[in-house]
Motif scaffolding. Structure first.
Motif, mmCIF file in Angstrom:
data_model
loop_
_atom_site.group_PDB
_atom_site.id
_atom_site.type_symbol
_atom_site.label_atom_id
_atom_site.label_comp_id
_atom_site.label_asym_id
_atom_site.label_seq_id
_atom_site.Cartn_x
_atom_site.Cartn_y
_atom_site.Cartn_z
ATOM 1 N N ASP A 38 82.315 114.125 66.326
ATOM 2 C CA ASP A 38 83.021 115.406 66.312
ATOM 3 C C ASP A 38 83.326 115.801 67.747
ATOM 4 O O ASP A 38 82.980 115.082 68.692
ATOM 5 C CB ASP A 38 82.225 116.481 65.565
ATOM 6 C CG ASP A 38 80.921 116.846 66.226
ATOM 7 O OD1 ASP A 38 80.756 116.563 67.441
ATOM 8 O OD2 ASP A 38 80.044 117.406 65.539
ATOM 9 N N SER A 39 84.000 116.932 67.914
ATOM 10 C CA SER A 39 84.454 117.251 69.268
ATOM 11 C C SER A 39 83.546 118.306 69.936
ATOM 12 O O SER A 39 83.970 118.985 70.850
ATOM 13 C CB SER A 39 85.906 117.734 69.214
ATOM 14 O OG SER A 39 86.074 118.621 68.136
ATOM 15 N N ASN A 40 82.276 118.392 69.454
ATOM 16 C CA ASN A 40 81.371 119.392 70.041
ATOM 17 C C ASN A 40 80.777 118.908 71.353
ATOM 18 O O ASN A 40 80.556 117.725 71.561
ATOM 19 C CB ASN A 40 80.234 119.707 69.075
ATOM 20 C CG ASN A 40 80.701 120.583 67.944
ATOM 21 O OD1 ASN A 40 81.391 121.570 68.177
ATOM 22 N ND2 ASN A 40 80.363 120.203 66.719
ATOM 23 N N GLN A 41 80.498 119.898 72.190
ATOM 24 C CA GLN A 41 79.787 119.603 73.416
ATOM 25 C C GLN A 41 78.401 120.191 73.292
ATOM 26 O O GLN A 41 78.248 121.316 72.832
ATOM 27 C CB GLN A 41 80.517 120.284 74.574
ATOM 28 C CG GLN A 41 80.964 119.295 75.582
ATOM 29 C CD GLN A 41 81.676 119.952 76.729
ATOM 30 O OE1 GLN A 41 81.854 121.167 76.763
ATOM 31 N NE2 GLN A 41 82.102 119.131 77.657
ATOM 32 N N SER B 281 82.819 114.728 74.473
ATOM 33 C CA SER B 281 82.991 113.988 73.227
ATOM 34 C C SER B 281 84.038 112.897 73.429
ATOM 35 O O SER B 281 84.939 112.999 74.279
ATOM 36 C CB SER B 281 83.404 114.936 72.107
ATOM 37 O OG SER B 281 84.671 115.467 72.379
ATOM 38 N N GLY C 299 79.985 113.369 70.296
ATOM 39 C CA GLY C 299 79.861 114.807 70.094
ATOM 40 C C GLY C 299 78.463 115.115 69.586
ATOM 41 O O GLY C 299 77.490 114.620 70.137
ATOM 42 N N ASP D 36 86.481 111.880 71.678
ATOM 43 C CA ASP D 36 87.903 112.111 71.371
ATOM 44 C C ASP D 36 88.648 112.749 72.540
ATOM 45 O O ASP D 36 89.841 112.513 72.715
ATOM 46 C CB ASP D 36 88.076 112.899 70.064
ATOM 47 C CG ASP D 36 87.357 114.232 70.094
ATOM 48 O OD1 ASP D 36 86.587 114.467 71.050
ATOM 49 O OD2 ASP D 36 87.556 115.034 69.164
ATOM 50 N N THR D 37 87.942 113.563 73.374
ATOM 51 C CA THR D 37 88.669 114.174 74.494
ATOM 52 C C THR D 37 89.097 113.115 75.508
ATOM 53 O O THR D 37 90.079 113.299 76.211
ATOM 54 C CB THR D 37 87.814 115.236 75.228
ATOM 55 O OG1 THR D 37 86.600 114.617 75.615
ATOM 56 C CG2 THR D 37 87.539 116.435 74.358
ATOM 57 N N ALA E 298 92.759 112.349 72.875
ATOM 58 C CA ALA E 298 92.868 113.780 73.108
ATOM 59 C C ALA E 298 94.006 114.392 72.311
ATOM 60 O O ALA E 298 95.056 113.773 72.131
ATOM 61 C CB ALA E 298 93.103 114.030 74.601
ATOM 62 N N TYR F 164 88.019 107.385 65.529
ATOM 63 C CA TYR F 164 86.886 108.204 65.992
ATOM 64 C C TYR F 164 86.157 108.834 64.826
ATOM 65 O O TYR F 164 86.773 109.453 63.967
ATOM 66 C CB TYR F 164 87.393 109.296 66.945
ATOM 67 C CG TYR F 164 86.302 110.145 67.564
ATOM 68 C CD1 TYR F 164 85.311 109.558 68.351
ATOM 69 C CD2 TYR F 164 86.293 111.523 67.383
ATOM 70 C CE1 TYR F 164 84.327 110.338 68.935
ATOM 71 C CE2 TYR F 164 85.314 112.304 67.963
ATOM 72 C CZ TYR F 164 84.326 111.697 68.743
ATOM 73 O OH TYR F 164 83.357 112.457 69.313
#
Lengths: 464, 292
Positions: B154-157, B173, B137, B175-176, B180, B151
């Motif tokens: 972070d889950s930012n793109q 990211s 992320g 985690d996706t 997920a 993980y």
């Protein structure tokens, strides 16, 4: 008897007159290239034959071929042309400083585009220290370019001031020469007057180059020179001096005073409109001040807009609240003062790429906000974009310089036209003078023939 | 009209000077290739060209961003392809081992392979380009997955500008793909599988098969997202390139020399200069002095 002797006398006056005319003709020929020389011719009139006089011819006056109306217009033309010429150098300097072409260096407009471009590049890798350094160097280059443009404007003003001071001295010299020549002409209106008037004309022209003047000639041949604002710079034998006095209210630049013969100083800085001095005063006190103010406003708007976004973001170190540019305290002087803020100078990590301290180092959303400034109306009270505001400055100097360029051509042409009109009246034509030479040679020969013939008649009479 | 000698000379001088200046001007324009080099020469053209120049500079940044985005995206897509292969192998093992015919030692061997595959998958999740972790992320300096498969990113793109108002994502990211929300935690699932293999429990292994499929789908959908981003970047690239061409053409039209125009003007001006010089020499030779 008496009749024959008087014929001898008549022949003598003919010889004299022809020689005198020859003299004038050769004066004309030898002065064909003398600047300001006015073609002249002797005015001949007959001496009444007896009774009452002895008859013959005499040269009663030397006529200068001048068209006074044309001479006035010529002075005006000189003022216009000289005004346009004088503006060229400071305008070129300012134009070069505000809009330099590639090769000479970036101008503030390109430097701004480079900064936006460097910020957009950093978006793809906000933790890349090389890209961060690029942003900082683009920002400091932009600040330097604006400083340099402000210096360029100041240099143009300095140069104008320097020349103004020098021109005040020159003007004084010419005014005093004109007054001195007035005195000589007034004392001796006939004999030497043609040459003195030509000389005085040269000084009038030189004075007209400096300042717009009007000239009136009195019955004695002396002139009154009326300068801008209706002040008599020269009146007959009386004149004063033109002084350049350093003025605090003009920020150390010179005010122009005319100090009359009684030592009273008349301020004429704002009265001078024409000539090189008028043009330089306009550049120094109006145009460049205007451009300088515009540039200050631009620097102020730019620093304020970037700082607002930058200080809200976070650097790689998670620190917020740092300005990108040293925030100018006021609009005045902003262009000279703008610099990269000390808190980010030499510290690439300080470039605030992130809006979220938790998103460091990958968060680039503040960079999006910074690059978005490119298309936002943040300049001139939120009415136009930064680059459009700078475009206006470039347009201002561009239009000013372009109109002065065409003014130089136009005024040069119309001055040449006037000079050629003056030449048409006052210039020497060798062909004409050659014809005059032949003409006076013939009349001289003819007068000699009269004497010879009269002599023979006397011989005949003696031998009776 | 009276013609004085000074008039003759100054007029000749002025004419020839003007013709010479015109020749020089067209020669300069031809040799520099530029018609406008300062605002005063053509104010509106100069300022328009400046704007185009600004846009060209930004376009360069866009093209660099696109290149970097493509490199990131293609690397991500490539390593997720690997992940896909690994999970397919996992599925193969799980399907085999869910079958009762295998002995305990076969399942233990499979468990060892799963451990190894899981390790490779964690490495894939920790892929770096330069100093940046691809799947973390925004936390590009943080190792996204520890050895336990937890993980830490972070889950930012991250979006970059690739055109005026056009942005493209440069990453997905970790985690996706691997953890997920509402999906499967791939690494936990693999640990489960390992445990059940070691427990020699075919039913429990069979029960994990759905999760393996879900994990494979997560990777596939991650790859297809990446594929979409790559397409967007490619489209953006051709848009920017075409725009660049238009900008350059327009800029050139505004401030470059029109060669045909300037050449013919130069020829014309040279002729005018020659004609005026010829006229001057003719006029200068005519004087009464020569005849008397």
């Amino acid at each position: 008897m008496a009749g024959l002797f008087s014929i001898l006398n008549q022949g003598h006056t003919g010889l004299n007159a022809s020689r005198y005319q020859m003299n004038i003709t050769s004066q004309n020929i030898t002065n064909v290239n003398t600047p300001g020389y006015t073609r002249r011719v002797g005015v001949q009139s007959p001496i009444q034959p007896p009774p009452p006089g002895g008859g013959g011819v005499q040269v009663t006056d030397i006529h200068r071929y001048v068209n006074e109306f044309l001479d006035q217009r010529l002075l005006l033309g000189i003022s216009y042309q000289s005004a346009a010429q004088a503006a060229d150098s400071p305008l070129s300097q300012a134009e070069g400083a505000l809009a330099a072409e590639d090769g000479v260096g970036l101008d503030p407009s390109s430097a701004l585009a480079e900064l936006f471009s460097a910020m957009a590049r950093l978006e793809s890798s906000p933790s890349d220290s090389a890209l961060r350094r690029d942003v900082l160097s683009a920002a400091s280059q932009l600040a330097e370019r604006i400083n340099a443009a402000a210096d360029g404007i100041k240099n143009a003003r300095d140069e104008a001031d320097f020349f103004l001071r020098d021109m005040a001295v020159q003007a004084t010299e010419h005014m005093q020469k004109i007054a001195a020549l007035n005195r000589q002409i007034g004392a001796n209106p006939y004999e030497a007057a043609p040459d003195l008037k030509d000389q005085r004309n040269q000084h009038l022209k030189a004075l007209a180059e400096l300042i717009d003047i009007r000239v009136e000639e009195d019955s004695l041949g002396m002139v009154t020179v009326i300068g801008s604002g209706g002040i008599n710079l020269v009146q007959g034998e009386v004149t004063g001096t033109m002084e350049a006095v350093t003025s605090l209210s003009l920020g150390g630049y010179a005010e122009i005073n005319f100090v009359d013969e009684n030592g009273i100083a008349h301020p004429i800085t704002h009265a001078i409109r024409g000539g090189a001095m008028g043009s330089l005063l306009n550049i120094r006190d109006t145009l460049m001040v205007d451009l300088g103010n515009d540039l200050d406003q631009h620097a102020f708007d730019l620093a304020t807009a970037f700082n607002a976004v930058h200080s809200a973001g976070f650097g790689l170190d998670g620190v917020s609240g740092r300005d990108l540019f040293l925030q100018p305290a006021a609009v005045a002087g902003a262009a000279q003062a703008i610099a990269i803020d000390p808190s980010v100078a030499g510290n690439p990590d300080a470039v605030a790429a992130a809006t979220d301290p938790l998103g460091v180092p990958g968060d680039n959303t503040n960079l999006h906000l910074l690059t978005a400034l490119e298309n936002q109306n943040v300049a001139l009270g939120g009415t136009v974009t930064l680059s459009a505001a700078y475009g206006k400055i470039m347009a201002k100097i561009g239009v000013e310089k372009a109109s002065n360029d065409s003014e130089i051509l136009f005024r040069g042409d119309s001055l040449a036209q006037l000079e050629s009109l003056r030449e048409e009246v006052s210039g020497v034509s060798i062909d004409e003078e050659m014809i005059s030479l032949v003409q006076y040679q013939r009349s001289y020969e003819a007068a000699a023939k009269v004497i010879e013939t009269t002599n023979k008649m006397l011989d005949t009479l003696m031998n009776l | 009209m009276r013609v004085s000698d000074t008039m003759l000379f100054t007029n000749s001088l002025q004419d020839s000077r003007r013709s010479r200046a015109a020749v020089l001007d067209s020669q300069q324009k031809l040799s520099s290739g530029l018609r406008v080099t300062a605002p005063s020469e053509d104010t509106s053209a100069y300022i328009k060209a400046k704007r185009l120049d600004d846009a060209l500079k930004t376009s360069e940044a866009y093209l660099e961003n696109i290149a970097r985005a493509q490199s990131n995206l293609q690397t991500s897509e490539g390593v997720l392809g690997e992940a896909n292969n690994i999970l397919s192998r996992v599925k193969e093992l799980a399907v085999q081992m869910a079958n009762g015919v295998h002995e305990a030692n076969g399942r233990a061997a499979a468990a060892l392979e799963v451990v190894e595959l899981r390790g490779t998958l964690i490495q894939i999740g920790n892929t770096k380009i330069g100093e940046e972790y691809l799947f973390a992320g925004n936390l590009t300096d943080t190792v996204p997955f520890d050895s336990a498969g937890v993980y830490h990113g972070d889950s930012n793109q991250r979006m970059v500008e690739v055109g005026s108002g056009l942005k493209v994502a440069t990453n997905i990211s970790g985690d996706t793909v691997f953890n997920a929300a509402g999906g499967v935690d791939v690494f936990a699932m693999l640990s489960d599988l390992e445990t059940q293999l070691n427990n020699n429990d075919p039913d429990a292994i069979a029960a994990l098969l759905d999760d393996v499929d879900i994990a494979i789908n997560q990777v596939i959908s991650g790859r297809s997202d990446l594929g979409n981003y790559i397409n967007t970047a490619q489209v953006a690239e051709s848009v920017v390139n075409r725009l660049n061409e238009d900008l350059s053409t327009e800029k050139s039209r505004l401030i470059d020399t029109d060669i045909m125009d300037s050449s013919s003007k130069m020829a014309l001006n040279s002729q005018a200069l020659e004609a005026s010089l010829a006229a001057i020499s003719r006029v200068m030779n005519i004087s009464l002095i020569n005849r008397l």
